[in-house]
Design a protein around this motif. Structure first.
Motif, PDB file in Angstrom:
ATOM      1  N   SER A 232       0.842  -1.197   0.000  1.00  0.00           N
ATOM      2  CA  SER A 232       0.000   0.000   0.000  1.00  0.00           C
ATOM      3  C   SER A 232       0.878   1.248   0.000  1.00  0.00           C
ATOM      4  O   SER A 232       2.085   1.197   0.269  1.00  0.00           O
ATOM      5  CB  SER A 232      -0.918   0.004   1.227  1.00  0.00           C
TER       6      SER A 232
ATOM      7  N   GLU B 155       2.788  -7.062   6.996  1.00  0.00           N
ATOM      8  CA  GLU B 155       1.521  -7.783   6.811  1.00  0.00           C
ATOM      9  C   GLU B 155       1.765  -9.259   7.093  1.00  0.00           C
ATOM     10  O   GLU B 155       2.776  -9.802   6.670  1.00  0.00           O
ATOM     11  CB  GLU B 155       1.033  -7.672   5.364  1.00  0.00           C
TER      12      GLU B 155
ATOM     13  N   GLY C 131     -12.258 -14.330  -2.219  1.00  0.00           N
ATOM     14  CA  GLY C 131     -12.776 -13.184  -2.966  1.00  0.00           C
ATOM     15  C   GLY C 131     -14.256 -12.925  -2.757  1.00  0.00           C
ATOM     16  O   GLY C 131     -14.698 -11.786  -2.756  1.00  0.00           O
TER      17      GLY C 131
ATOM     18  N   ASP D 101      -5.348  -8.893  -0.878  1.00  0.00           N
ATOM     19  CA  ASP D 101      -6.275  -8.262  -1.820  1.00  0.00           C
ATOM     20  C   ASP D 101      -6.136  -8.809  -3.237  1.00  0.00           C
ATOM     21  O   ASP D 101      -7.013  -8.610  -4.059  1.00  0.00           O
ATOM     22  CB  ASP D 101      -6.113  -6.748  -1.801  1.00  0.00           C
ATOM     23  N   ARG D 102      -5.056  -9.528  -3.544  1.00  0.00           N
ATOM     24  CA  ARG D 102      -4.879 -10.136  -4.869  1.00  0.00           C
ATOM     25  C   ARG D 102      -5.445 -11.556  -4.946  1.00  0.00           C
ATOM     26  O   ARG D 102      -5.649 -12.080  -6.026  1.00  0.00           O
ATOM     27  CB  ARG D 102      -3.395 -10.186  -5.238  1.00  0.00           C
TER      28      ARG D 102
ATOM     29  N   LEU E 178     -12.285 -15.124   4.302  1.00  0.00           N
ATOM     30  CA  LEU E 178     -11.234 -14.118   4.395  1.00  0.00           C
ATOM     31  C   LEU E 178     -10.853 -13.859   5.843  1.00  0.00           C
ATOM     32  O   LEU E 178      -9.670 -13.826   6.202  1.00  0.00           O
ATOM     33  CB  LEU E 178     -11.675 -12.818   3.724  1.00  0.00           C
TER      34      LEU E 178
ATOM     35  N   THR F 181      -0.212 -10.748  -1.539  1.00  0.00           N
ATOM     36  CA  THR F 181      -1.071  -9.909  -0.714  1.00  0.00           C
ATOM     37  C   THR F 181      -2.510 -10.396  -0.770  1.00  0.00           C
ATOM     38  O   THR F 181      -2.984 -10.898  -1.790  1.00  0.00           O
ATOM     39  CB  THR F 181      -1.009  -8.437  -1.163  1.00  0.00           C
TER      40      THR F 181
END
Length: 180
Positions: free
Chosen positions: A64, A102, A167, A147-148, A173, A145
């Motif tokens: 980020s 992270e 997703g 978010d991918r 998640l 990551t």
């Protein structure tokens, strides 16, 4: 110093043996030349060693904007000549890299024995370099990551087939983020 830090940043959390050998060699080199060695050289080598074994291999740096800004402030390339010099490098900035971390380690455990197992899996990613978006990994491993990641699928006949739909399912998640 920049190459040493760059190697530590690229190999963060991996504990890679060849990198460790090179960093130990650099540390020994700086110890043998005390009159020509700057304090910043020791600092860069020790920071790279710390990054190599960061969080026992369970963490990596985020991508980020705020994480990158923290890393730039922490690894700013002007290191001091002496330990008492604060004109070019504030010691407090050295610790900002912590804000860029992270948790990215995926650990597979056997349900009955709770032992860590090697587990082949396929991870479907957004913007993956492969045509179908799937990449193969063997757990325990550092994953891309969160978010991918779209889904994680068990890819072995030894265990029951399982699909973790990160997703679309927020419960999956949250489970992945909380328990690795």
């Amino acid at each position: 110093n920049l190459v040493t830090l760059a190697m530590g940043i690229v190999m963060v959390g991996s504990g890679e043996l060849n990198c460790l050998k090179r960093l130990r060699l650099a540390n020994g080199l700086w110890s043998q030349l005390p009159h020509f060695t700057r304090y910043g050289s020791h600092m860069a080598t020790h920071m790279a060693l710390g990054l190599l074994f960061l969080g026992e291999g369970r963490f990596s740096f985020g991508t980020s904007d705020s994480a990158i800004a923290c890393m730039i402030a922490a690894f700013y390339p002007l290191f001091p000549l002496l330990s008492s010099e604060y004109r070019t490098y504030l010691p407090a900035l050295r610790h900002l890299w912590v804000l860029a971390l992270e948790p990215r380690c995926l650990i597979a455990r056997d349900v009955d024995t709770k032992e860590v197992v090697y587990l082949p899996m396929k991870i479907r990613l957004r913007d993956a370099p492969t045509p179908n978006g799937m990449m193969g990994f063997i757990a325990p491993t550092l994953i891309p990551t969160i978010d991918r990641i779209l889904s994680i699928k068990i890819d072995t006949p030894r265990y029951w087939p399982f699909l973790l739909d990160v997703g679309r399912n927020p419960r999956h998640l949250n489970g992945l983020l909380q328990s690795q």
